[in-house]
Scaffold this active site. Structure first.
Site, PDB file in Angstrom:
ATOM      1  N   ASN A 299       0.869  -1.177   0.000  1.00 37.39           N
ATOM      2  CA  ASN A 299       0.000   0.000   0.000  1.00 37.39           C
ATOM      3  C   ASN A 299       0.905   1.225   0.000  1.00 37.39           C
ATOM      4  O   ASN A 299       1.516   1.542   1.021  1.00 37.39           O
ATOM      5  CB  ASN A 299      -0.882  -0.035   1.266  1.00 37.39           C
ATOM      6  CG  ASN A 299      -1.635   1.258   1.467  1.00 37.39           C
ATOM      7  OD1 ASN A 299      -1.757   2.074   0.553  1.00 37.39           O
ATOM      8  ND2 ASN A 299      -2.157   1.461   2.671  1.00 37.39           N
TER       9      ASN A 299
ATOM     10  N   HIS B  99      -9.397   0.929   4.846  1.00 36.73           N
ATOM     11  CA  HIS B  99      -8.111   1.096   5.541  1.00 36.73           C
ATOM     12  C   HIS B  99      -8.340   1.995   6.761  1.00 36.73           C
ATOM     13  O   HIS B  99      -9.159   2.918   6.710  1.00 36.73           O
ATOM     14  CB  HIS B  99      -7.082   1.718   4.593  1.00 36.73           C
ATOM     15  CG  HIS B  99      -5.708   1.720   5.178  1.00 36.73           C
ATOM     16  ND1 HIS B  99      -5.294   2.672   6.075  1.00 36.73           N
ATOM     17  CD2 HIS B  99      -4.663   0.867   5.013  1.00 36.73           C
ATOM     18  CE1 HIS B  99      -4.039   2.415   6.435  1.00 36.73           C
ATOM     19  NE2 HIS B  99      -3.635   1.319   5.801  1.00 36.73           N
TER      20      HIS B  99
ATOM     21  N   GLU C  40      -6.776   4.399   7.891  1.00 37.14           N
ATOM     22  CA  GLU C  40      -6.605   5.834   7.635  1.00 37.14           C
ATOM     23  C   GLU C  40      -7.866   6.418   7.007  1.00 37.14           C
ATOM     24  O   GLU C  40      -8.200   7.580   7.223  1.00 37.14           O
ATOM     25  CB  GLU C  40      -5.359   6.070   6.761  1.00 37.14           C
ATOM     26  CG  GLU C  40      -4.081   5.860   7.570  1.00 37.14           C
ATOM     27  CD  GLU C  40      -2.872   5.469   6.754  1.00 37.14           C
ATOM     28  OE1 GLU C  40      -2.908   5.563   5.516  1.00 37.14           O
ATOM     29  OE2 GLU C  40      -1.875   5.047   7.369  1.00 37.14           O
TER      30      GLU C  40
ATOM     31  N   GLY D 261       2.367   2.073  10.929  1.00 35.51           N
ATOM     32  CA  GLY D 261       3.207   3.275  10.878  1.00 35.51           C
ATOM     33  C   GLY D 261       4.141   3.432  12.061  1.00 35.51           C
ATOM     34  O   GLY D 261       4.704   4.506  12.261  1.00 35.51           O
TER      35      GLY D 261
ATOM     36  N   SER E 202       3.348  -2.444  10.203  1.00 33.50           N
ATOM     37  CA  SER E 202       4.796  -2.412  10.475  1.00 33.50           C
ATOM     38  C   SER E 202       5.524  -3.701  10.111  1.00 33.50           C
ATOM     39  O   SER E 202       6.502  -4.074  10.763  1.00 33.50           O
ATOM     40  CB  SER E 202       5.057  -2.050  11.941  1.00 33.50           C
ATOM     41  OG  SER E 202       4.633  -0.725  12.180  1.00 33.50           O
TER      42      SER E 202
ATOM     43  N   GLU F 132      -5.339  -5.421  10.365  1.00 32.65           N
ATOM     44  CA  GLU F 132      -4.327  -4.393  10.597  1.00 32.65           C
ATOM     45  C   GLU F 132      -4.634  -3.670  11.909  1.00 32.65           C
ATOM     46  O   GLU F 132      -5.446  -2.728  11.928  1.00 32.65           O
ATOM     47  CB  GLU F 132      -4.343  -3.363   9.468  1.00 32.65           C
ATOM     48  CG  GLU F 132      -4.003  -3.926   8.109  1.00 32.65           C
ATOM     49  CD  GLU F 132      -3.377  -2.858   7.220  1.00 32.65           C
ATOM     50  OE1 GLU F 132      -2.224  -3.032   6.822  1.00 32.65           O
ATOM     51  OE2 GLU F 132      -4.034  -1.842   6.956  1.00 32.65           O
TER      52      GLU F 132
ATOM     53  N   LYS G  71       0.073   4.214  -0.142  1.00 30.59           N
ATOM     54  CA  LYS G  71      -0.578   5.386   0.479  1.00 30.59           C
ATOM     55  C   LYS G  71      -0.407   6.613  -0.429  1.00 30.59           C
ATOM     56  O   LYS G  71      -0.432   6.469  -1.637  1.00 30.59           O
ATOM     57  CB  LYS G  71      -0.018   5.639   1.882  1.00 30.59           C
ATOM     58  CG  LYS G  71       0.044   4.383   2.737  1.00 30.59           C
ATOM     59  CD  LYS G  71       0.294   4.706   4.171  1.00 30.59           C
ATOM     60  CE  LYS G  71       0.433   3.427   4.971  1.00 30.59           C
ATOM     61  NZ  LYS G  71       0.211   3.616   6.373  1.00 30.59           N
TER      62      LYS G  71
HETATM   63  C1  PEP Z   1      -0.710   0.094   6.137  1.00 29.06           C
HETATM   64  O1  PEP Z   1      -0.901   1.306   6.176  1.00 29.06           O
HETATM   65  O2  PEP Z   1      -1.514  -0.657   5.560  1.00 29.06           O
HETATM   66  C2  PEP Z   1       0.487  -0.421   6.763  1.00 29.06           C
HETATM   67  C3  PEP Z   1       0.527  -1.699   7.043  1.00 29.06           C
HETATM   68  O3  PEP Z   1       1.480   0.488   7.014  1.00 29.06           O
HETATM   69  P1  PEP Z   1       2.920   0.185   7.647  1.00 29.06           P
HETATM   70  O4  PEP Z   1       3.415  -1.122   7.046  1.00 29.06           O
HETATM   71  O5  PEP Z   1       3.759   1.329   7.249  1.00 29.06           O
HETATM   72  O6  PEP Z   1       2.731   0.056   9.118  1.00 29.06           O
END
Ligand code: PEP
Length: 253
Positions: A11, A98, A100, A172, A211, A166, A13
């Site tokens: 992703n 997601h 976000e 993040g 992460s 998630e 973003k």
């Molecule tokens: C995400 O935003 O879907 C995600 C998993 O981000 P990150 O891997 O940066 O934590």
């Protein structure tokens, strides 16, 4: 090992410009034959999907979108992009719900379900994201919250979809849940899907996201019930993303 083909999705973003699409070809070179055993997906921002799909033609990498409109037909919805348009542009998957989007755009489970339905109607495979906040986990509500999100966000119409667990608190940052914590939630997700879809739920892939990095990918993929990963930051650079993909036990070396 599970009969489900692993999926490792990036992703991007609101990162990744046109020049960064070169990372896709670099990624294909780095992962080599692993792409035969693992579905590898990149989800750039909408303006770059067409160019990414062009690049993908010379690689085994799949292309997806990060969001779609809940409205299936062409309509007066300024600023929105329909799932049919994304499909026409070259996307095969779309991330919906997601955290976000849930956090910054107030998306509810009901809206997420409508987006997933619109995606399926257009022939896209939705990746429906669910996950608890830190406060919900600390209150002992993680399994209940995620089960409710799955029940309310996943459409009834067919099981050609992916669910991504998630945990919001793991996105993040640099902390991930323990393997038993991941396994607990993944089994709740699978049970909730089985209650709805019966045997057809066996084909639904459940990803872990939050992460994931080359350093912890082996640990994440060792968790029972994890069919792959949804990766944010570490999917932007071919070297990092390849490190994650090659850590999967299905990667052919
Ligand atoms: C995400 O935003 O879907 C995600 C998993 O981000 P990150 O891997 O940066 O934590």
């Amino acid at each position: 090992m599970s009969a489900r083909k692993p999926l490792i999705a990036g992703n991007w973003k609101m990162f990744g410009r046109r020049a960064d699409l070169a990372e896709m070809t670099a990624l294909a070179e780095r992962i080599g034959p692993a792409s035969a055993a693992i579905d590898v997906l990149i989800c750039p921002t909408a303006p770059y999907i067409a160019a990414a799909a062009q690049t993908a033609r010379i690689t085994p990498i799949l292309v997806g979108a990060q969001d779609c409109s809940p409205v299936a037909d062409d309509a007066a919805r300024t600023g929105e992009v329909s799932a049919a348009m994304l499909a026409e542009t070259g996307a095969g998957y779309v991330i919906v719900g997601h955290s976000e989007r849930r956090q910054f755009h107030g998306e509810s489970n009901e809206l997420v379900r409508k987006k997933a339905e619109a995606a399926m109607a257009a022939g896209l495979i939705p990746i429906v994201c669910v996950g608890e906040t830190r406060a919900e986990r600390d209150a002992g509500r993680a399994t209940a919250v995620v089960a409710a999100q799955v029940a309310e966000s996943v459409p009834d119409k067919g099981s050609n979809l992916v669910v991504a667990y998630e945990p919001v608190w793991a996105i993040g940052g640099d902390r991930i849940p323990t393997v038993p914590e991941i396994e607990e939630i993944h089994s709740v997700v699978r049970r909730t899907l089985a209650e709805r879809f019966g045997a057809a739920a066996d084909g639904i892939r459940i990803l872990y996201g939050g992460s994931v990095s080359p350093k912890n990918a082996t640990e994440v993929f060792s968790a029972a019930g994890v069919d792959g990963a949804l990766v944010g930051r570490a999917s932007l650079k071919a070297a990092d993303f390849a490190g994650i993909i090659l850590a999967h036990p299905a990667a052919v070396r």
